[in-house]
Design a protein around this motif. Sequence first.
Motif, PDB file in Angstrom:
ATOM      1  N   PHE A 168     -65.380  -7.674  30.828  1.00 20.29           N
ATOM      2  CA  PHE A 168     -66.219  -7.130  31.898  1.00 20.29           C
ATOM      3  C   PHE A 168     -65.415  -6.613  33.093  1.00 20.29           C
ATOM      4  CE2 PHE A 168     -68.798 -10.298  29.677  1.00 20.29           C
ATOM      5  CZ  PHE A 168     -69.881  -9.525  29.265  1.00 20.29           C
ATOM      6  N   PHE A 169     -64.086  -6.569  32.983  1.00 19.34           N
ATOM      7  CA  PHE A 169     -63.254  -5.997  34.039  1.00 19.34           C
ATOM      8  C   PHE A 169     -62.437  -4.849  33.464  1.00 19.34           C
ATOM      9  CE2 PHE A 169     -63.992 -10.306  35.586  1.00 19.34           C
ATOM     10  CZ  PHE A 169     -64.315 -10.077  36.919  1.00 19.34           C
ATOM     11  N   THR A 170     -62.345  -3.760  34.211  1.00 17.49           N
ATOM     12  CA  THR A 170     -61.611  -2.593  33.741  1.00 17.49           C
ATOM     13  C   THR A 170     -60.118  -2.730  34.048  1.00 17.49           C
ATOM     14  OG1 THR A 170     -61.787  -1.377  35.828  1.00 17.49           O
ATOM     15  CG2 THR A 170     -63.632  -1.187  34.271  1.00 17.49           C
ATOM     16  N   THR A 171     -59.331  -1.834  33.468  1.00 19.32           N
ATOM     17  CA  THR A 171     -57.900  -1.835  33.778  1.00 19.32           C
ATOM     18  C   THR A 171     -57.642  -1.298  35.184  1.00 19.32           C
ATOM     19  OG1 THR A 171     -57.730   0.282  32.587  1.00 19.32           O
ATOM     20  CG2 THR A 171     -57.058  -1.712  31.409  1.00 19.32           C
ATOM     21  N   ASP A 172     -58.599  -0.567  35.778  1.00 18.62           N
ATOM     22  CA  ASP A 172     -58.474  -0.196  37.191  1.00 18.62           C
ATOM     23  C   ASP A 172     -58.494  -1.454  38.060  1.00 18.62           C
ATOM     24  OD1 ASP A 172     -58.222   2.498  36.825  1.00 18.62           O
ATOM     25  OD2 ASP A 172     -60.335   2.963  37.200  1.00 18.62           O
ATOM     26  N   THR A 173     -59.394  -2.369  37.733  1.00 14.70           N
ATOM     27  CA  THR A 173     -59.448  -3.636  38.467  1.00 14.70           C
ATOM     28  C   THR A 173     -58.169  -4.429  38.246  1.00 14.70           C
ATOM     29  OG1 THR A 173     -61.862  -3.730  38.315  1.00 14.70           O
ATOM     30  CG2 THR A 173     -60.712  -5.802  38.727  1.00 14.70           C
ATOM     31  N   ALA A 174     -57.666  -4.429  37.013  1.00 12.22           N
ATOM     32  CA  ALA A 174     -56.395  -5.111  36.732  1.00 12.22           C
ATOM     33  C   ALA A 174     -55.273  -4.506  37.559  1.00 12.22           C
ATOM     34  CB  ALA A 174     -56.069  -5.006  35.237  1.00 12.22           C
ATOM     35  N   ALA A 175     -55.256  -3.184  37.702  1.00  9.95           N
ATOM     36  CA  ALA A 175     -54.213  -2.522  38.488  1.00  9.95           C
ATOM     37  C   ALA A 175     -54.296  -2.940  39.953  1.00  9.95           C
ATOM     38  CB  ALA A 175     -54.345  -1.011  38.356  1.00  9.95           C
ATOM     39  N   ALA A 176     -55.506  -2.967  40.506  1.00 10.83           N
ATOM     40  CA  ALA A 176     -55.676  -3.378  41.903  1.00 10.83           C
ATOM     41  C   ALA A 176     -55.269  -4.839  42.093  1.00 10.83           C
ATOM     42  CB  ALA A 176     -57.128  -3.166  42.330  1.00 10.83           C
ATOM     43  N   LEU A 177     -55.635  -5.693  41.122  1.00  8.12           N
ATOM     44  CA  LEU A 177     -55.293  -7.113  41.197  1.00  8.12           C
ATOM     45  C   LEU A 177     -53.781  -7.319  41.151  1.00  8.12           C
ATOM     46  CD1 LEU A 177     -56.125 -10.116  41.151  1.00  8.12           C
ATOM     47  CD2 LEU A 177     -56.275  -9.926  38.650  1.00  8.12           C
ATOM     48  N   ARG A 178     -53.112  -6.720  40.175  1.00 12.64           N
ATOM     49  CA  ARG A 178     -51.668  -6.882  40.052  1.00 12.64           C
ATOM     50  C   ARG A 178     -50.946  -6.277  41.258  1.00 12.64           C
ATOM     51  NH1 ARG A 178     -52.990 -10.351  36.990  1.00 12.64           N
ATOM     52  NH2 ARG A 178     -52.941 -10.198  34.707  1.00 12.64           N
ATOM     53  N   CYS A 179     -51.468  -5.181  41.763  1.00  8.61           N
ATOM     54  CA  CYS A 179     -50.877  -4.540  42.939  1.00  8.61           C
ATOM     55  C   CYS A 179     -50.861  -5.509  44.126  1.00  8.61           C
ATOM     56  CB  CYS A 179     -51.673  -3.281  43.285  1.00  8.61           C
ATOM     57  SG  CYS A 179     -50.879  -2.181  44.458  1.00  8.61           S
ATOM     58  N   ALA A 180     -51.981  -6.195  44.332  1.00 12.47           N
ATOM     59  CA  ALA A 180     -52.062  -7.162  45.418  1.00 12.47           C
ATOM     60  C   ALA A 180     -51.158  -8.364  45.153  1.00 12.47           C
ATOM     61  CB  ALA A 180     -53.512  -7.615  45.609  1.00 12.47           C
ATOM     62  N   GLU A 181     -51.099  -8.817  43.900  1.00  5.46           N
ATOM     63  CA  GLU A 181     -50.335 -10.017  43.566  1.00  5.46           C
ATOM     64  C   GLU A 181     -48.830  -9.824  43.751  1.00  5.46           C
ATOM     65  OE1 GLU A 181     -52.548 -12.696  40.300  1.00  5.46           O
ATOM     66  OE2 GLU A 181     -52.043 -10.687  39.586  1.00  5.46           O
ATOM     67  N   ILE A 182     -48.315  -8.662  43.375  1.00 10.43           N
ATOM     68  CA  ILE A 182     -46.867  -8.445  43.455  1.00 10.43           C
ATOM     69  C   ILE A 182     -46.454  -7.805  44.777  1.00 10.43           C
ATOM     70  CG2 ILE A 182     -46.694  -8.238  40.949  1.00 10.43           C
ATOM     71  CD1 ILE A 182     -46.332  -5.206  41.359  1.00 10.43           C
ATOM     72  N   ASN A 183     -47.427  -7.654  45.685  1.00  7.75           N
ATOM     73  CA  ASN A 183     -47.160  -7.079  47.011  1.00  7.75           C
ATOM     74  C   ASN A 183     -46.669  -5.635  46.929  1.00  7.75           C
ATOM     75  OD1 ASN A 183     -47.757  -9.615  48.253  1.00  7.75           O
ATOM     76  ND2 ASN A 183     -45.690 -10.312  47.731  1.00  7.75           N
ATOM     77  N   ALA A 184     -47.215  -4.878  45.997  1.00  8.48           N
ATOM     78  CA  ALA A 184     -46.897  -3.447  45.927  1.00  8.48           C
ATOM     79  C   ALA A 184     -47.535  -2.748  47.120  1.00  8.48           C
ATOM     80  CB  ALA A 184     -47.395  -2.845  44.619  1.00  8.48           C
ATOM     81  N   GLU A 185     -46.916  -1.667  47.544  1.00 10.60           N
ATOM     82  CA  GLU A 185     -47.361  -0.979  48.757  1.00 10.60           C
ATOM     83  C   GLU A 185     -48.405   0.094  48.490  1.00 10.60           C
ATOM     84  OE1 GLU A 185     -43.438  -0.715  51.420  1.00 10.60           O
ATOM     85  OE2 GLU A 185     -43.105  -0.344  49.284  1.00 10.60           O
ATOM     86  N   VAL A 186     -48.550   0.490  47.243  1.00  7.80           N
ATOM     87  CA  VAL A 186     -49.505   1.553  46.929  1.00  7.80           C
ATOM     88  C   VAL A 186     -49.881   1.463  45.458  1.00  7.80           C
ATOM     89  CG1 VAL A 186     -47.684   3.209  46.355  1.00  7.80           C
ATOM     90  CG2 VAL A 186     -49.912   4.071  47.088  1.00  7.80           C
ATOM     91  N   LEU A 187     -51.105   1.897  45.143  1.00  6.89           N
ATOM     92  CA  LEU A 187     -51.549   2.005  43.760  1.00  6.89           C
ATOM     93  C   LEU A 187     -51.612   3.491  43.424  1.00  6.89           C
ATOM     94  CD1 LEU A 187     -54.559   0.062  42.180  1.00  6.89           C
ATOM     95  CD2 LEU A 187     -53.876   2.333  41.430  1.00  6.89           C
TER      96      LEU A 187
END
Length: 330
Positions: A222-241
């Motif tokens: 029930f979660f898309t890979t867009d949501t996964a991208a946003a989640l991982r982006c926040a977790e690894i402290n990336a500056e931009v998606l």
Amino acid sequence: MAESLTLPCCFAIPSVTVAPVMTAPLVSLSASLKLPELKGSNITVSVPTLALRSATSSSRLIHRVGRLVCESQGTALEYGSSRQSYKWHRVLLKVSGEALAGDNTQNIDPKVTMSIAREVASVTQLGIEVAIVVGGGNIFRGASWAGCSGLDRSSADYIGMLATVMNAIFLQATMESIGIPTRVQTAFRMSEVAEPYIRRRAIRHLEKGRVVIFAAGTGNPFFTTDTAAALRCAEINAEVLLKATNVDGVYDDNPQRNQNARLLDTLSYQDVTSRELTVMDMTAVTLCQENNIPVVVFNLAKPGNISRAIRGERVGTVIGGKCDSAAVRG
């Protein structure tokens, strides 16, 4: 008294200016890869291809383009590089499964994966840290198959997650064929083919200059890979998606139906939700908004777009964030 740290190769530094950082002792670079403590005024050391990373668990190395700080028992180093300073230093690239299919004559187009690999290589050599989330729509899209032959949504989504792992392994093989050290991490355990997702390990890989590919989405249906991208982006402290798609950016209308549809340069998170733009699902948009992560939507098919987007140059549509849109646009 002099203290030294032995640092093996990791990041190439063409020219280095050594200066004291805060109250820490001054540290120099030498061809022997040792950092002896020095006292006195600033010095300049030219090192053609010297590279640095921490050799012991007691030392911590933080690398950024134009800046390197090594902290160990009060010892610190800062350098100024003659290289260009880029907008982003750690980025997360979201590649849709459909984009990997290229002209749709086959599930994965090797020309597309090689193009991605070469452009990612061009920016990792500059010291920019790159993580990637891949979709699986070119092989199997769970939401589309749910209900077929009794297949429930959860099972369909798990099959879709397996499709993202296939894409990730293929992309990893392509990257490593041209010399890019790459790791695949999956949201659920598949130890024979990939590492399990561990946040600290992923960040450490990035600090060592490796590309990390996140597969299997969030590991939940029930979660898309867009949501996964946003989640991982926040977790690894990336500056931009960075969202690589098959279109040039976000339009005010469907360009396939309306030839007068206008490409939008910038959008707020509220614009995306209020106008019900389908560029990302609402969960992903909300995650980016809550963590103040800007999103850049651009066309994967145009040569050079990936490296331009990663360097922060003008490309596609910028959504949200506190980033200065003029700076992002070059």
